[in-house]
Design an enzyme around this catalytic site. Structure first.
Site, PDB file in Angstrom:
ATOM      1  N   ARG A 224     -56.358  14.841  -9.457  1.00 27.17           N
ATOM      2  CA  ARG A 224     -55.454  14.050  -9.644  1.00 27.17           C
ATOM      3  C   ARG A 224     -55.657  12.711 -10.294  1.00 27.17           C
ATOM      4  NH1 ARG A 224     -51.174  16.430  -5.087  1.00 27.17           N
ATOM      5  NH2 ARG A 224     -51.471  18.697  -5.300  1.00 27.17           N
TER       6      ARG A 224
ATOM      7  N   ARG B  31     -55.255   8.877  -0.507  1.00 28.51           N
ATOM      8  CA  ARG B  31     -54.871   9.076  -1.909  1.00 28.51           C
ATOM      9  C   ARG B  31     -56.196   9.016  -2.673  1.00 28.51           C
ATOM     10  NH1 ARG B  31     -49.749   8.666  -3.866  1.00 28.51           N
ATOM     11  NH2 ARG B  31     -49.068   7.511  -1.969  1.00 28.51           N
TER      12      ARG B  31
ATOM     13  N   GLU C 215     -46.959  12.809   4.438  1.00 30.34           N
ATOM     14  CA  GLU C 215     -46.724  14.230   4.045  1.00 30.34           C
ATOM     15  C   GLU C 215     -48.526  14.864   4.108  1.00 30.34           C
ATOM     16  OE1 GLU C 215     -47.010  16.542  -0.177  1.00 30.34           O
ATOM     17  OE2 GLU C 215     -45.809  14.735  -0.051  1.00 30.34           O
TER      18      GLU C 215
ATOM     19  N   SER D  93     -46.630  20.775   2.047  1.00 24.95           N
ATOM     20  CA  SER D  93     -45.285  21.001   1.262  1.00 24.95           C
ATOM     21  C   SER D  93     -44.978  22.400   0.901  1.00 24.95           C
ATOM     22  CB  SER D  93     -45.393  19.918   0.105  1.00 24.95           C
ATOM     23  OG  SER D  93     -44.170  19.951  -0.818  1.00 24.95           O
TER      24      SER D  93
END
Length: 425
Positions: free
Chosen positions: A261, A276, A348, A351
């Site tokens: 990502r 992240r 989080e 999900s």
């Protein structure tokens, strides 16, 4: 992809979904117009083509001037058919573009609003009171250094920002999590898979990742290929252009893959540590089911995620994500967020999304049953995204001396060890 029958019979439902997401409801009217234009173009082409076929039968039977007139008429008709075919092709293109531009229709009951407008479903476990235990908790970066588990400096040296090495206990911890996740998944009938990281554009577009999420996708322009941000993409595309036997549903797969990502738009956020990052490994659950079974399957995926986090003895809560934070493919999404002590908040870690028939329509995946051939539903659920789960384990299970107590579920993968011990002072 939006079901055109729903669009024609209940366009206001689609408009309401667009408004709830904070997206453009006028796209619905544009799609309605495009649908009408396409049907008109198809009708015109079919009419002219039928005339052409009838004329083709008359010409061999005619003679003289009549035949010459019919041949001239046939020439003009051929031009009209060619123009009508081009018009139909253009109408098909416009219709598809607009269909792809509209996000999935949210399920009734999904909270409206953006990222902060979620609804809390439940809280499981209680965060530790480190002050009562007499010490200040270290963050995962410091713990990773003490344990010889995370090397951020060399990760940045070799790969740049948001890159890292898992070393020693860190690497073993990820492997243990992989084994625990796959053991749970196979227990519930998931077929384990190791999936491609490079996919064709139709796989990425079909799953909805070239819309809102395109800015975070890595593309290799010379090869016209994409690096996946989740194994949801190759798992969804696995049955692309296929008709499945409805009697064999549900089909459940557990995919292990590297995920990539760009993290565009996240500059300044979570720059410390491995929360992240640009590359990470993940075990993803994916289900193909009949549409009428999708909501029940969604709750099952959530329960399996909760079971995994509970086995890791992590405090977490479950939220019902608001419409504006769903992503284009999801009609409803539940997140599990683990408590991160040094941040003083839940973050989080898993999900699960019910994508209803949206992805299956785009990927041309259908099921054949007693009532014929029809689209099926797809759902996905993160079982373990390695870096964030490692962060949660290190921070929640740390001790005053810098060691980390391993959850009982992970100890068999460490030869029975109960703790990860510091390797540096």
């Amino acid at each position: 992809m939006i079901d055109l029958r729903l669009l024609r019979t209940d366009p206001e439902r689609v408009r309401a979904s667009q408004r709830a997401r904070g997206e453009d409801p006028t796209l619905v009217d544009a799609l309605l117009s495009a649908d009408e234009a396409r049907r008109a173009a198809v009708s015109r082409f079919d009419t002219l083509r039928n005339e052409q076929k009838l004329l083709g039968k008359q010409i061999p039977k005619a003679a003289g001037e009549e035949k010459s007139a019919l041949l001239e008429q046939g020439k003009k008709l051929a031009e009209e058919v060619k123009a009508a075919e081009a018009e139909q092709h253009e109408a098909d293109t416009v219709l598809k573009q607009l269909q792809l531009a509209i996000s999935n229709v949210v399920i009734d009951g999904v909270p409206e609003g953006g990222e902060d407008d979620f609804v809390l479903r439940e809280t499981i476990g209680t965060p530790r009171d480190f002050a009562a235990e007499g010490f200040e908790p270290r963050d995962h970066v410091e713990l990773g250094r003490l344990l010889g588990a995370i090397d951020l400096e060399r990760g940045a040296k070799v790969g740049g920002a948001r890159q890292y090495y898992l070393t020693g206990a860190g690497a073993l911890l990820e492997i243990a999590l992989l084994n625990l996740a796959m053991a749970q998944a196979t227990k519930y009938g998931f077929i384990p898979m190791i999936t491609p990281s490079l996919v064709k554009p139709e796989a990425m577009e079909g799953t909805g990742f070239l819309g809102q999420a395109a800015e975070n996708v890595y593309r290799l322009p010379e090869d016209d290929m994409y690096l996946v941000g989740t194994s949801e993409v190759p798992l969804a595309a696995y049955h692309m252009d296929e008709i499945l036997d409805a009697a064999k549903l549900p089909l459940r797969y557990a995919g292990y893959s590297s995920c990539y990502r760009r993290e565009a738009g996240s500059y300044g956020k979570d720059t410390r540590g491995i929360i992240r990052v640009h590359q990470f490994e993940k075990v993803e659950m994916f289900s193909y089911v009949l549409p009428e079974d999708a909501e029940a399957e969604h709750l099952r995926l959530l329960e399996w995620e909760k079971e995994f986090l509970t086995a890791l003895e992590l405090p977490f809560h479950v939220i019902d994500v608001a419409a504006g934070d769903l992503g284009s493919s999801a009609a409803r999404k539940f997140d599990c967020e683990a408590w991160i002590p040094t941040q003083g908040k839940y973050r989080e870690v898993t999900s699960t999304s019910n994508c209803t028939e949206f992805q299956a329509r785009r990927l041309q995946i259908r099921a054949r049953g007693a009532d014929g051939v029809k689209p099926l539903a797809t759902l996905n659920g993160t079982l373990c995204a390695m870096p964030r789960v490692i962060v949660a384990i290190l921070e929640n299970h740390q001790n005053a001396d810098g060691s980390v107590t391993l959850p009982a579920a992970l100890r068999p993968y460490f030869g029975g060890r109960e703790k990860l011990e510091p390797v540096t002072a």
